[in-house]
Design a protein around this motif. Structure first.
Motif, PDB file in Angstrom:
ATOM      1  N   PHE A   7      -0.387  12.925  -0.934  1.00 38.61           N
ATOM      2  CA  PHE A   7      -0.644  12.779   0.295  1.00 38.61           C
ATOM      3  C   PHE A   7      -1.072  11.470   0.874  1.00 38.61           C
ATOM      4  O   PHE A   7       0.181  10.645   1.460  1.00 38.61           O
ATOM      5  N   ALA A   8      -1.097  11.041   0.028  1.00 40.33           N
ATOM      6  CA  ALA A   8      -1.692   8.810  -0.128  1.00 40.33           C
ATOM      7  C   ALA A   8      -0.436   8.452   0.338  1.00 40.33           C
ATOM      8  O   ALA A   8      -0.007   7.102   0.722  1.00 40.33           O
ATOM      9  N   GLU A   9       0.362   8.917   0.054  1.00 42.13           N
ATOM     10  CA  GLU A   9       1.765   8.162  -0.435  1.00 42.13           C
ATOM     11  C   GLU A   9       2.927   8.515   0.584  1.00 42.13           C
ATOM     12  O   GLU A   9       4.360   8.333   0.767  1.00 42.13           O
ATOM     13  N   THR A  10       2.341   9.092   1.643  1.00 45.32           N
ATOM     14  CA  THR A  10       2.979   9.761   3.125  1.00 45.32           C
ATOM     15  C   THR A  10       2.831   9.182   4.162  1.00 45.32           C
ATOM     16  O   THR A  10       1.731   8.376   3.936  1.00 45.32           O
ATOM     17  N   ASP A  11       4.153   9.104   5.212  1.00 44.12           N
ATOM     18  CA  ASP A  11       3.561   8.906   6.729  1.00 44.12           C
ATOM     19  C   ASP A  11       3.376   9.880   7.122  1.00 44.12           C
ATOM     20  O   ASP A  11       2.577  10.598   6.562  1.00 44.12           O
ATOM     21  N   GLN A  12       3.010   9.114   8.307  1.00 42.83           N
ATOM     22  CA  GLN A  12       1.967  10.235   9.379  1.00 42.83           C
ATOM     23  C   GLN A  12       2.929  11.712   9.773  1.00 42.83           C
ATOM     24  O   GLN A  12       2.972  12.998  10.411  1.00 42.83           O
ATOM     25  N   MET A  13       3.710  11.413   9.450  1.00 49.18           N
ATOM     26  CA  MET A  13       4.844  12.602   9.564  1.00 49.18           C
ATOM     27  C   MET A  13       5.195  13.329   8.121  1.00 49.18           C
ATOM     28  O   MET A  13       5.819  14.808   7.894  1.00 49.18           O
ATOM     29  N   ALA A  14       4.320  12.933   6.990  1.00 46.48           N
ATOM     30  CA  ALA A  14       4.229  13.869   5.843  1.00 46.48           C
ATOM     31  C   ALA A  14       5.813  13.832   5.613  1.00 46.48           C
ATOM     32  O   ALA A  14       5.068  13.986   4.035  1.00 46.48           O
ATOM     33  N   ILE A  15       6.664  12.557   5.507  1.00 44.92           N
ATOM     34  CA  ILE A  15       7.429  11.914   4.009  1.00 44.92           C
ATOM     35  C   ILE A  15       7.325  10.953   4.215  1.00 44.92           C
ATOM     36  O   ILE A  15       5.985   9.803   4.644  1.00 44.92           O
ATOM     37  N   HIS A  17       6.298   7.558   2.048  1.00 47.97           N
ATOM     38  CA  HIS A  17       6.861   5.906   2.443  1.00 47.97           C
ATOM     39  C   HIS A  17       7.427   6.086   2.073  1.00 47.97           C
ATOM     40  O   HIS A  17       7.498   5.497   0.344  1.00 47.97           O
ATOM     41  N   HIS A  18       8.357   4.503   1.768  1.00 42.35           N
ATOM     42  CA  HIS A  18       9.356   3.145   0.843  1.00 42.35           C
ATOM     43  C   HIS A  18       8.684   3.103   0.158  1.00 42.35           C
ATOM     44  O   HIS A  18       9.258   2.631  -1.342  1.00 42.35           O
ATOM     45  N   SER A  19       7.652   2.374   0.122  1.00 45.26           N
ATOM     46  CA  SER A  19       6.836   1.828  -0.703  1.00 45.26           C
ATOM     47  C   SER A  19       6.501   2.836  -1.960  1.00 45.26           C
ATOM     48  O   SER A  19       6.695   1.673  -2.797  1.00 45.26           O
ATOM     49  N   SER A  20       6.184   4.282  -1.716  1.00 49.56           N
ATOM     50  CA  SER A  20       5.883   5.100  -2.943  1.00 49.56           C
ATOM     51  C   SER A  20       7.396   4.822  -3.354  1.00 49.56           C
ATOM     52  O   SER A  20       6.715   5.076  -5.073  1.00 49.56           O
ATOM     53  N   TYR A  21       8.283   4.755  -3.338  1.00 51.89           N
ATOM     54  CA  TYR A  21       9.266   4.171  -4.444  1.00 51.89           C
ATOM     55  C   TYR A  21       9.616   4.004  -5.024  1.00 51.89           C
ATOM     56  O   TYR A  21       9.589   4.050  -6.731  1.00 51.89           O
ATOM     57  N   VAL A  22       9.822   2.559  -5.033  1.00 56.43           N
ATOM     58  CA  VAL A  22       8.476   0.861  -6.150  1.00 56.43           C
ATOM     59  C   VAL A  22       7.701   1.733  -6.550  1.00 56.43           C
ATOM     60  O   VAL A  22       8.158   1.425  -8.167  1.00 56.43           O
ATOM     61  N   VAL A  23       6.368   2.116  -6.187  1.00 54.12           N
ATOM     62  CA  VAL A  23       5.508   2.454  -7.317  1.00 54.12           C
ATOM     63  C   VAL A  23       6.101   3.781  -8.539  1.00 54.12           C
ATOM     64  O   VAL A  23       6.052   3.641  -9.350  1.00 54.12           O
ATOM     65  N   TRP A  24       6.950   4.945  -7.658  1.00 53.91           N
ATOM     66  CA  TRP A  24       7.203   5.615  -9.021  1.00 53.91           C
ATOM     67  C   TRP A  24       8.483   5.045 -10.049  1.00 53.91           C
ATOM     68  O   TRP A  24       7.765   5.772 -10.970  1.00 53.91           O
ATOM     69  N   VAL A  63      11.612  12.789   1.282  1.00 49.12           N
ATOM     70  CA  VAL A  63      10.783  13.491   0.688  1.00 49.12           C
ATOM     71  C   VAL A  63       9.237  13.778   0.758  1.00 49.12           C
ATOM     72  O   VAL A  63       9.111  12.788   1.288  1.00 49.12           O
ATOM     73  N   ARG A  64       8.954  14.565   0.403  1.00 47.68           N
ATOM     74  CA  ARG A  64       7.585  15.560   1.398  1.00 47.68           C
ATOM     75  C   ARG A  64       6.651  15.446   0.970  1.00 47.68           C
ATOM     76  O   ARG A  64       7.031  15.641  -0.576  1.00 47.68           O
ATOM     77  N   PHE A  65       5.593  15.355   1.215  1.00 52.17           N
ATOM     78  CA  PHE A  65       4.365  16.063   0.304  1.00 52.17           C
ATOM     79  C   PHE A  65       4.230  17.090   0.244  1.00 52.17           C
ATOM     80  O   PHE A  65       5.035  17.754   0.453  1.00 52.17           O
ATOM     81  N   ASP A  66       4.097  16.555  -1.084  1.00 55.33           N
ATOM     82  CA  ASP A  66       3.831  18.104  -2.460  1.00 55.33           C
ATOM     83  C   ASP A  66       4.917  18.600  -2.944  1.00 55.33           C
ATOM     84  O   ASP A  66       5.133  19.343  -3.494  1.00 55.33           O
ATOM     85  N   ASP A  67       6.284  17.551  -2.663  1.00 61.90           N
ATOM     86  CA  ASP A  67       7.473  17.787  -3.085  1.00 61.90           C
ATOM     87  C   ASP A  67       7.800  17.290  -4.549  1.00 61.90           C
ATOM     88  O   ASP A  67       6.243  16.524  -4.734  1.00 61.90           O
ATOM     89  N   GLU A  68       8.572  18.360  -5.871  1.00 59.33           N
ATOM     90  CA  GLU A  68       8.238  17.476  -7.087  1.00 59.33           C
ATOM     91  C   GLU A  68       9.718  16.678  -7.219  1.00 59.33           C
ATOM     92  O   GLU A  68      10.833  17.376  -6.747  1.00 59.33           O
TER      93      GLU A  68
END
Length: 131
Positions: A7-15, A17-24, A63-68
């Protein structure tokens, strides 16, 4: 490497966030090294870091919250002073990429100066380059 979007990796629409991809991508790169018997922490303990000199992410599908998701990492270039990794982010059951990325790294010393990668690391990595 597989992960579930938190959840912490998502924006207000539960998508995601673009910055999460760099962390992944970073987590997948460190895991890629670990799976091949190379510890990034050990390299840092030896006084060498792999500074990011370029990062790119191309986003294709949300990609949304809780997607694998599964992040595939490939080393495509290994030189004494430059490394390049390519990444694909997919759903585990799908072939189509949700996103793709590139990271380029320069070995640096503790003062941030570019240095040659230690020969042992360079030889091991050059043997792992994929076209």
């Amino acid at each position: 490497m597989r992960l579930r979007v938190r959840f912490a990796e998502t924006d207000q629409m539960a998508i995601a966030h673009h910055s999460s991809y760099v962390v992944w991508m970073e987590a997948a790169r460190v895991e890629w090294l670990r799976e091949r018997g190379m510890s990034y922490r050990q390299l840092e303990d030896e006084g060498v870091s792999l500074a990011v000199s370029r990062i790119e992410v191309a986003y294709r599908t949300a990609v949304r919250f809780d997607d694998e998701v599964e992040i595939t990492t490939r080393l495509v270039e290994a030189r004494s002073r430059r490394f390049r990794f390519d990444y694909q982010v997919r759903r585990p059951e799908a072939q189509a990429a949700l996103a793709s990325g590139v990271s380029v790294h320069v070995p640096t010393d503790r003062q941030g100066r570019a240095v040659r990668l230690p020969d042992e690391w360079l030889q091991r990595l050059q043997g792992l380059v994929q076209d």
